[in-house]
Design an enzyme around this catalytic site. Structure first.
Site, PDB file in Angstrom:
ATOM      1  N   HIS A  38       0.834  -1.209   0.000  1.00  0.00           N
ATOM      2  CA  HIS A  38       0.000   0.000   0.000  1.00  0.00           C
ATOM      3  C   HIS A  38       0.874   1.266   0.000  1.00  0.00           C
ATOM      4  O   HIS A  38       0.716   2.145  -0.852  1.00  0.00           O
ATOM      5  CB  HIS A  38      -0.900  -0.031   1.242  1.00  0.00           C
ATOM      6  CG  HIS A  38      -1.795   1.153   1.404  1.00  0.00           C
ATOM      7  ND1 HIS A  38      -3.098   1.170   0.988  1.00  0.00           N
ATOM      8  CD2 HIS A  38      -1.588   2.379   1.947  1.00  0.00           C
ATOM      9  CE1 HIS A  38      -3.654   2.340   1.256  1.00  0.00           C
ATOM     10  NE2 HIS A  38      -2.747   3.098   1.845  1.00  0.00           N
ATOM     11  N   GLU A  39       1.801   1.324   0.929  1.00  0.00           N
ATOM     12  CA  GLU A  39       2.651   2.518   1.028  1.00  0.00           C
ATOM     13  C   GLU A  39       3.577   2.618  -0.191  1.00  0.00           C
ATOM     14  O   GLU A  39       3.905   3.721  -0.628  1.00  0.00           O
ATOM     15  CB  GLU A  39       3.458   2.514   2.327  1.00  0.00           C
ATOM     16  CG  GLU A  39       2.627   2.420   3.616  1.00  0.00           C
ATOM     17  CD  GLU A  39       1.568   3.505   3.774  1.00  0.00           C
ATOM     18  OE1 GLU A  39       1.725   4.593   3.186  1.00  0.00           O
ATOM     19  OE2 GLU A  39       0.551   3.252   4.477  1.00  0.00           O
ATOM     20  N   HIS A  44       1.696   4.653  -2.637  1.00  0.00           N
ATOM     21  CA  HIS A  44       1.806   6.096  -2.350  1.00  0.00           C
ATOM     22  C   HIS A  44       3.179   6.627  -2.772  1.00  0.00           C
ATOM     23  O   HIS A  44       3.298   7.674  -3.404  1.00  0.00           O
ATOM     24  CB  HIS A  44       1.629   6.352  -0.851  1.00  0.00           C
ATOM     25  CG  HIS A  44       0.211   6.328  -0.369  1.00  0.00           C
ATOM     26  ND1 HIS A  44      -0.764   7.148  -0.882  1.00  0.00           N
ATOM     27  CD2 HIS A  44      -0.397   5.593   0.607  1.00  0.00           C
ATOM     28  CE1 HIS A  44      -1.917   6.928  -0.237  1.00  0.00           C
ATOM     29  NE2 HIS A  44      -1.721   5.978   0.664  1.00  0.00           N
ATOM     30  N   GLU A  83      -4.703   7.920  -2.664  1.00  0.00           N
ATOM     31  CA  GLU A  83      -5.217   6.641  -2.185  1.00  0.00           C
ATOM     32  C   GLU A  83      -5.515   5.717  -3.369  1.00  0.00           C
ATOM     33  O   GLU A  83      -5.423   4.497  -3.249  1.00  0.00           O
ATOM     34  CB  GLU A  83      -6.469   6.880  -1.330  1.00  0.00           C
ATOM     35  CG  GLU A  83      -6.916   5.696  -0.497  1.00  0.00           C
ATOM     36  CD  GLU A  83      -6.020   5.386   0.698  1.00  0.00           C
ATOM     37  OE1 GLU A  83      -5.087   6.181   0.982  1.00  0.00           O
ATOM     38  OE2 GLU A  83      -6.242   4.342   1.336  1.00  0.00           O
TER      39      GLU A  83
END
Lengths: 501, 501
Positions: A267-268, A271, A297
């Site tokens: 997930h990160e 980003h 997001e």
């Protein structure tokens, strides 16, 4: 290649560099506070951050800077990058001017005390401890909305603060499609039972050192540029960027249910990849960072869910999981995939699966709208929360720690923030569609571990522009439409209904 | 307890907090650059640091701040802490005002290019690569001295920059005693041969993970407060403080000759302990940090040499060295002590022992004085360096990398800095004498591992005052005299001559 040619813009950018430098320092201070700072350094750090924040604000609102931006607003013939600079700075100045320093101060003070109360309330599962603080936060937030101004509903002002241009009618329209659509998908998923099966991995303990190696190796597979980025450990995973060549992500190691640590990393990584792929020419300018929370997001969810929770990804990483962690050795790739992509209605948003996640957001946004609109009271929240959770998810919190106290956002004063999570899920699905249309089947690329091609696509379509365009405009230009909930529903249907044997 | 009562002082301190915050951010940015920053972050980081430095300077030199400090200079009845605030700020403003921004800019630019040239020159052992840059640095440094002004010699102005109040006549007087004294000690040490013996540990490779555990355990023995301080790894060991409750040290792991890594830790622990023991009431004020480079080095050398290179310390740490590292298992405590405290004239300052170290400083300071005074030319340096090294130490560099190119200081523009190392060695010996006089035999406390008592003494006599007093005044008040070279000679004589069987 973006070029800044106009002399007024050039003058603005030269002056902005100092503002950027303060932001750079504050990013590092925030990162350090969560990763390496000795515990007792917190008091001095908070003072330093408060001073730098005030200094930042003063520079942004200085007469000279404001009048330069004013001057730039009437310029003709600016290119898109130059227009972006003016748009972003004008927005920042306008918001800063509308909120009186005293109100900002009250908010900062109240939320810092509210955070302490919330933490205690959650640990004791007693809403009454948090209630008076939440009341203050709501009152101050309403004042913020009034100061910012709005056309239809005070919630509009708050939404816009977190996602430029987002309005309550957008969110209502999105959920009017999503709610029935998701309920329908969820019913089918539950009735088929393929994705709801419980995996032994959910209860399995893991060795932290081994898990660290897994995460590093997965980042290597994804192509995490070590000379421009790093992975550290913090209590709550996050991404921060000090510039286009210094982006840092974190994860955590709880020792149980390893997918949480792994998918935080993926997930990160999403980003981080956004920030790392902004055109380097935009570095140190007001448009040198992601366009909005929702678009950001979208990137993290694309990597976490669309790529990470795919059968191809499970197949790709299983060998290294077998080797480093050992827990998956006796399982099939399909078992691992179903562990990654399991669907089960649950109480805690941060642990929710892709299908039910947006129902958690729906719950929160509805309550926020009613709170800010004065239709309900803070006192009503626990009961309304529990009742609506049962309606939406079919499960009921045993106490307020599992219910209304679970999220940090309200204690932080972030009312109006939750909808950006759903926007992210939508954007992720839209990007998958765009990839299929322009490049090919995403799964084929994931299966080959060819992430370079995927990153190139993301860079060319979204990332390189930074915040040159406002989020809605960016999506229209690059993906053909604004936040499109049907893209998310098609994706969920295809993956979790058609994808179930 | 320091109290700030005067209203002008209070106003100054309130305004100073913002200046402090920028300094705090710059300290963190510097620390991060050496420890965790991704390699390619360096360009943006340098820009951010340059912007914040300029902002810092602007705030210090702002009319409002300067006139407040001017006003405070004429106040009567200030207490020592308040006087200290005025002294430190007046000095900072005066120096900042005297050096024109253009000259500062030239220096920053030149030294950053000189550093690159020096690194190449050293790696190729070719002085000619560095020569033109060193010439520029010397020329600019002379301009700085002229701008700062001096009574007797331009070197005075440079010395004062690094050690408030230090003059060439002080340094001359110190070395007129130290040079013959050290030569005499060195002759005796060599003739007895006890400390000159070569240890097998010098050639022994070590396991880095094991060495990390050694360093952490030694810090635990010394009482390193983990909630206010931390140890990291960097190419060159250093200490930095973000405040009285956030002090960080580093060491390095070269894999060979483990005492280098260990004594870096003990040395930096000494620096850190100074900052950690400044009275917390002085936090975030201009006097909330160590008094000077010389007094600071006094603290680090006290821990590294007086405590660390003592037989009692060798005895204290041998069990953990045996256990973690293994290399010392077949050796006696005496062997380990002689490894720690070995004395042998050598070419490289940073590897020099306690006895010969100050001869390295003498060499450098003499050359600096002659360079700045115009008596010698940059071209003469290599030959003069080699000749004087042979006179002082009896060894001769094989090339310029082992000679005139070995130190980074001149490339950094730090001319006038070296003497503070010798001041540190002197202060360390003075503190040992003071401890003996007021508390008892230092060795007894080290043998028991009772470092709490030692730290209390340091706090009460030196640390708590921060920079309330100028260094010379601090030493006069607290240790009875200014930099006293005889204290160092007595210490060396006692340890290395009388202490040899």
């Amino acid at each position: 290649m973006p070029v800044f040619e106009n002399n007024v813009i050039k003058e603005i950018l030269a002056k902005y560099r100092r503002i950027w430098a303060i932001g750079h320092a504050m990013s590092l201070m925030g990162w350090d506070e969560e990763t390496y700072m000795p515990e007792k350094g917190v008091t001095e750090r908070s003072t330093a951050i408060a001073e730098l924040r005030a200094l930042y604000q003063e520079l942004v609102l200085s007469d000279q800077f404001v009048s330069l931006v004013e001057k730039a607003k009437s310029l003709e013939g600016l290119n898109d990058y130059e227009k972006g600079v003016v748009r972003v700075l004008d927005r920042e100045i306008t918001i800063a001017k509308k909120i009186p320093p005293q109100l900002n101060y009250e908010l900062a003070k109240t939320t810092s005390e509210a955070f302490v109360a919330w933490r205690e309330a959650r640990s004791k599962a007693e809403f009454s401890i948090f209630r008076p603080w939440l009341q203050k936060v709501v009152d101050l937030t309403k004042q913020v909305a009034e100061k910012l101004g709005y056309e239809e509903h005070p919630y509009d002002a708050l939404l816009d603060l977190y996602e430029e241009g987002l309005r309550l009618r957008d969110v209502r329209s999105i959920f009017s499609i999503l709610e029935p659509g998701i309920r329908s998908v969820l019913e089918k998923v539950i009735s088929r039972g393929y994705f709801t099966v419980r995996s032994p991995l959910e209860e399995a303990k893991y060795d932290e050192q081994a898990m660290r190696r897994v995460n590093e190796r997965v980042l290597d597979l994804l192509g995490f540029p070590r000379d421009r980025a790093r992975l550290d450990v913090s209590p709550h995973p996050f991404t921060t960027n000090m510039g286009v060549n210094d982006v840092r992500i974190t994860t955590r190691y709880e020792g149980l249910d390893f997918k949480r640590s792994l998918f935080s990393v993926v997930h990160e990584f999403g980003h981080a990849t956004y920030e790392l792929q902004v055109d380097p020419e935009l570095a140190m300018t007001p448009i040198g960072t992601g366009a909005s929370l929702g678009v950001h997001e979208g990137q993290s969810r694309f990597w976490e869910n669309v790529i990470g929770r795919s059968p191809q990804f499970a197949s790709l990483v299983k060998p290294l999981l077998d080797q480093e962690l050992g827990l998956t050795r006796s399982l099939s790739v399909e078992d691992v995939y179903r562990y990654f992509a399991s669907v089960r209605p649950s109480l805690i948003r941060t642990e929710a699966d892709e299908v039910t996640y947006n129902l958690h957001i729906l719950l929160r946004y509805e309550l926020e709208v009613q709170l800010v609109g004065g239709e309900i009271k803070v006192d009503d929240l626990p009961e309304l929360w529990n009742r609506r959770t049962e309606e939406l998810l079919g499960v009921k919190p045993n106490n307020d720690a599992e219910g209304v106290l679970q999220d940090i956002h309200w204690a932080h004063g972030s009312i109006g923030y939750f909808p950006t999570y759903t926007l992210g899920n939508i954007v992720a699905a839209m990007m998958r569609d765009a990839f299929r249309k322009r490049v090919g089947d995403l799964g084929d690329y994931v299966a080959k571990g060819d992430f370079g091609q995927i990153k190139s696509f993301l860079r060319d379509f979204i990332h390189r522009y930074g915040s040159t365009y406002a989020p809605k405009e960016l999506l229209r230009r690059q993906l053909g439409s604004e936040y499109d909930p049907n893209a998310l529903l098609s994706y969920l249907e295809e993956k979790y209904v058609k994808g179930a044997p």
